[in-house]
Write a protein that holds these residues in place. Structure first.
Motif, PDB file in Angstrom:
ATOM      1  N   ASP A 371       0.825  -1.206   0.000  1.00  0.00           N
ATOM      2  CA  ASP A 371       0.000   0.000   0.000  1.00  0.00           C
ATOM      3  C   ASP A 371       0.863   1.261   0.000  1.00  0.00           C
ATOM      4  N   ASN A 372       0.467   2.232  -0.825  1.00  0.00           N
ATOM      5  CA  ASN A 372       1.068   3.557  -0.794  1.00  0.00           C
ATOM      6  C   ASN A 372       2.593   3.546  -0.951  1.00  0.00           C
ATOM      7  N   ALA A 373       3.089   2.590  -1.702  1.00  0.00           N
ATOM      8  CA  ALA A 373       4.543   2.469  -1.889  1.00  0.00           C
ATOM      9  C   ALA A 373       5.143   3.732  -2.491  1.00  0.00           C
ATOM     10  N   LEU A 374       4.361   4.442  -3.304  1.00  0.00           N
ATOM     11  CA  LEU A 374       4.840   5.662  -3.961  1.00  0.00           C
ATOM     12  C   LEU A 374       3.993   6.875  -3.561  1.00  0.00           C
ATOM     13  N   LEU A 375       3.478   6.862  -2.335  1.00  0.00           N
ATOM     14  CA  LEU A 375       2.626   7.943  -1.861  1.00  0.00           C
ATOM     15  C   LEU A 375       3.393   9.266  -1.788  1.00  0.00           C
ATOM     16  N   HIS A 376       2.753  10.349  -2.220  1.00  0.00           N
ATOM     17  CA  HIS A 376       3.321  11.702  -2.176  1.00  0.00           C
ATOM     18  C   HIS A 376       4.572  11.864  -3.046  1.00  0.00           C
ATOM     19  N   CYS A 377       4.713  11.031  -4.045  1.00  0.00           N
ATOM     20  CA  CYS A 377       5.797  11.209  -5.025  1.00  0.00           C
ATOM     21  C   CYS A 377       5.261  12.126  -6.130  1.00  0.00           C
ATOM     22  N   TYR A 378       5.168  13.412  -5.835  1.00  0.00           N
ATOM     23  CA  TYR A 378       4.457  14.360  -6.689  1.00  0.00           C
ATOM     24  C   TYR A 378       5.161  14.628  -8.019  1.00  0.00           C
ATOM     25  N   SER A 379       6.470  14.373  -8.086  1.00  0.00           N
ATOM     26  CA  SER A 379       7.215  14.637  -9.330  1.00  0.00           C
ATOM     27  C   SER A 379       7.316  13.402 -10.221  1.00  0.00           C
ATOM     28  N   LEU A 380       6.804  12.279  -9.740  1.00  0.00           N
ATOM     29  CA  LEU A 380       6.944  11.036 -10.487  1.00  0.00           C
ATOM     30  C   LEU A 380       6.134  11.095 -11.786  1.00  0.00           C
ATOM     31  N   SER A 381       6.865  10.988 -12.892  1.00  0.00           N
ATOM     32  CA  SER A 381       6.201  11.052 -14.198  1.00  0.00           C
ATOM     33  C   SER A 381       6.376   9.769 -14.998  1.00  0.00           C
ATOM     34  N   ASP A 382       7.404   8.980 -14.675  1.00  0.00           N
ATOM     35  CA  ASP A 382       7.688   7.774 -15.460  1.00  0.00           C
ATOM     36  C   ASP A 382       7.867   6.564 -14.556  1.00  0.00           C
ATOM     37  N   ILE A 383       7.055   5.547 -14.784  1.00  0.00           N
ATOM     38  CA  ILE A 383       7.222   4.255 -14.121  1.00  0.00           C
ATOM     39  C   ILE A 383       7.472   3.218 -15.208  1.00  0.00           C
ATOM     40  N   TYR A 384       8.638   2.624 -15.147  1.00  0.00           N
ATOM     41  CA  TYR A 384       9.002   1.628 -16.161  1.00  0.00           C
ATOM     42  C   TYR A 384       8.907   0.237 -15.551  1.00  0.00           C
ATOM     43  N   TYR A 385       8.336  -0.668 -16.325  1.00  0.00           N
ATOM     44  CA  TYR A 385       8.228  -2.058 -15.890  1.00  0.00           C
ATOM     45  C   TYR A 385       8.889  -2.943 -16.928  1.00  0.00           C
ATOM     46  N   ASN A 386       9.786  -3.809 -16.461  1.00  0.00           N
ATOM     47  CA  ASN A 386      10.582  -4.621 -17.395  1.00  0.00           C
ATOM     48  C   ASN A 386       9.864  -5.871 -17.894  1.00  0.00           C
ATOM     49  N   GLY A 387       8.727  -6.193 -17.308  1.00  0.00           N
ATOM     50  CA  GLY A 387       7.973  -7.359 -17.764  1.00  0.00           C
ATOM     51  C   GLY A 387       6.882  -6.970 -18.755  1.00  0.00           C
ATOM     52  N   ASP A 388       6.012  -7.925 -19.063  1.00  0.00           N
ATOM     53  CA  ASP A 388       4.913  -7.637 -19.989  1.00  0.00           C
ATOM     54  C   ASP A 388       3.627  -7.390 -19.206  1.00  0.00           C
ATOM     55  N   GLU A 389       2.565  -7.107 -19.903  1.00  0.00           N
ATOM     56  CA  GLU A 389       1.304  -6.765 -19.256  1.00  0.00           C
ATOM     57  C   GLU A 389       0.758  -7.925 -18.440  1.00  0.00           C
ATOM     58  N   GLU A 390       0.943  -9.127 -18.974  1.00  0.00           N
ATOM     59  CA  GLU A 390       0.456 -10.317 -18.254  1.00  0.00           C
ATOM     60  C   GLU A 390       1.145 -10.449 -16.903  1.00  0.00           C
ATOM     61  N   ASP A 391       2.476 -10.247 -16.870  1.00  0.00           N
ATOM     62  CA  ASP A 391       3.225 -10.322 -15.611  1.00  0.00           C
ATOM     63  C   ASP A 391       2.789  -9.204 -14.656  1.00  0.00           C
ATOM     64  N   TRP A 392       2.564  -8.006 -15.210  1.00  0.00           N
ATOM     65  CA  TRP A 392       2.150  -6.871 -14.381  1.00  0.00           C
ATOM     66  C   TRP A 392       0.817  -7.155 -13.676  1.00  0.00           C
ATOM     67  N   ASN A 393      -0.082  -7.792 -14.379  1.00  0.00           N
ATOM     68  CA  ASN A 393      -1.398  -8.067 -13.818  1.00  0.00           C
ATOM     69  C   ASN A 393      -1.351  -9.131 -12.718  1.00  0.00           C
ATOM     70  N   LYS A 394      -0.259  -9.865 -12.663  1.00  0.00           N
ATOM     71  CA  LYS A 394      -0.091 -10.891 -11.626  1.00  0.00           C
ATOM     72  C   LYS A 394       0.437 -10.325 -10.313  1.00  0.00           C
ATOM     73  N   ILE A 395       0.952  -9.094 -10.350  1.00  0.00           N
ATOM     74  CA  ILE A 395       1.536  -8.495  -9.151  1.00  0.00           C
ATOM     75  C   ILE A 395       0.425  -8.174  -8.149  1.00  0.00           C
ATOM     76  N   ALA A 396       0.661  -8.588  -6.895  1.00  0.00           N
ATOM     77  CA  ALA A 396      -0.278  -8.263  -5.818  1.00  0.00           C
ATOM     78  C   ALA A 396       0.012  -6.845  -5.341  1.00  0.00           C
ATOM     79  N   ILE A 397      -0.924  -5.955  -5.604  1.00  0.00           N
ATOM     80  CA  ILE A 397      -0.724  -4.555  -5.241  1.00  0.00           C
ATOM     81  C   ILE A 397      -1.667  -4.181  -4.105  1.00  0.00           C
ATOM     82  N   GLY A 398      -1.090  -3.590  -3.041  1.00  0.00           N
ATOM     83  CA  GLY A 398      -1.896  -3.175  -1.891  1.00  0.00           C
ATOM     84  C   GLY A 398      -2.110  -4.239  -0.862  1.00  0.00           C
TER      85      GLY A 398
END
Length: 398
Positions: A371-398
């Protein structure tokens, strides 16, 4: 009964400080000025405040500073100006000279091997100590609160400095520790806020928790290769500490809050033996601009670098698998970070309030983001992920 009640009423009518003074005077008038203080030891107190202890063998160990089982001269502790311990004495007892506020100097003679717990506790006028080369152990709280003490040389014979032995010696500027020392106890020099320099010699194996905490004038420290154990909070709130060199390859963990609050720290060298950096180990090290974590580290714990507001970059090695909650929270100058392919978990609030963080690269090895791993990161404009969409959807977020 009426007489007893009258006495009680009179006592209750006397202000507490005056009553205490009267009782102290009465105690001094009725207390003996000589006697025994060990099986073969005798003591004498002169009218001008000179306490002499002579004979052979060890002093008794008392259990309290006053009242109960205390030293036989405790009633005079405020008036003792000088103490002479003659050769033949082998140990100085617990609470022996507790609260001797008028004592200015002391010589521990040859033959004494042990300085007991609380021996010179609160001797606030004590400025000079000469410790003979026969002393092996200085026990806990032995010189606690000796606020006039400025310098001390530890004899070569000493192997252990006990817990809180020199804590709260606020004017202590210099300590010389011999090469034969094995252990520096918990909080041994805590609160020695004038101590600007200390050398920890090769041979020391254990440094207790809080040993040098709140030594606010200490600027640099080197931990020798002999050290095996270094406790929690050891250098916490050493606000002038700028450089730490860890030469030891025997320490495997930087324990919790070891350097927390070291606001001037700009440089630290890690040995390759470190596999874990503990909770809040470097929290609020607000001058630390760069740090390289050795490849042996597997876990960065809760709040490890929280509040390192000058940190602009950090290299996380491939060995790290878990980054704990708030590990880099409030690292307000951190611009970008690339996480290695070994990372599996990014915990809650890991980068909370990194408000200048503009980009982050998340590897495909990540399986959970808290939860809130990147909370209040107001300047964050780019998040890069090295895997594919299928792998991203498998990540447990929160």
């Amino acid at each position: 009964v009426s007489i007893l009640l009258s006495v009680v009423m009179i006592i209750n009518a006397v202000p507490a400080d005056i009553f205490e003074y009267v009782m102290d005077v009465y105690a001094e008038e009725t207390a003996p000025t000589s006697g025994t203080c060990g099986e073969n030891l005798t003591w004498e107190l002169s009218e001008d405040g000179m306490l002499t202890i002579f004979g052979t063998g060890g002093m008794e160990n008392w259990t309290s500073p006053s009242g109960g089982y205390c030293s036989p001269w405790s009633s005079y502790s405020h008036n003792i100006k000088e103490i002479m311990i003659t050769e033949g004495v082998t140990s100085i007892g617990t609470y022996a000279f507790y609260g001797c506020e008028s004592l200015t100097e002391i010589t521990i003679p040859d033959g004494v091997t042990v300085i007991g717990d609380y021996t010179f506790y609160g001797c606030s006028s004590l400025m000079e100590i000469t410790i003979s080369n026969s002393v092996v152990v200085i026990n806990s709280y032995a010189f606690y609160g000796c606020s006039s003490l400025m310098e001390i040389t530890i004899p070569d014979s000493l192997t252990k400095i006990g817990d809180y032995a020199f804590a709260a010696c606020g004017n202590l500027t210099k300590v010389t520790i011999p090469d034969g020392m094995d252990e520096i106890g918990e909080a041994a020099f805590s609160g020695c806020n004038s101590l600007a320099e200390i050398r920890i010699p090769y041979g020391v194996t254990r440094i207790g928790a809080r040993a040098f905490s709140h030594c606010s004038s200490l600027t640099e420290i080197t931990i020798p290769d002999s050290v095996v154990i270094m406790g929690t909070y050891v250098f916490s709130y050493c606000s002038s500490l700028t450089k730490v060199t860890l030469l030891t390859n025997n320490i495997m963990t930087i324990l919790d809050s070891t350097f927390s609050g070291c606001r001037s720290l700009t440089e630290i060298t890690f040995p390759n033996s470190i596999f874990k950096i503990g909770r809040y180990a470097f929290s609020d090290c607000s001058s630390l601009a760069e740090i390289t974590i050795p490849e042996s580290v597997g876990t960065i714990e809760l709040g490890t670098f929280n509040g390192c507001s000058s940190l602009t970059e950090i290299t996380i090695p491939e060995s790290v698998t878990t980054i704990g909650a708030s590990a880099f929270g409030e690292c307000r100058n951190l611009r970008s970070i690339t996480l290695p392919n070994s990372i599996t978990t990014i915990s809650s609030y890991t980068f909370n309030w990194c408000d200048n963080l503009m980009s982050i690269t998340i590897p495909e090895s990540v399986t959970a983001i808290g939860d809130n791993a990147l909370l209040h990161c107001y300047s964050l404009s780019d998040i890069y992920y090295n895997g594919d969409e299928e792998d991203w959807n498998k990540i447990a977020i929160g």
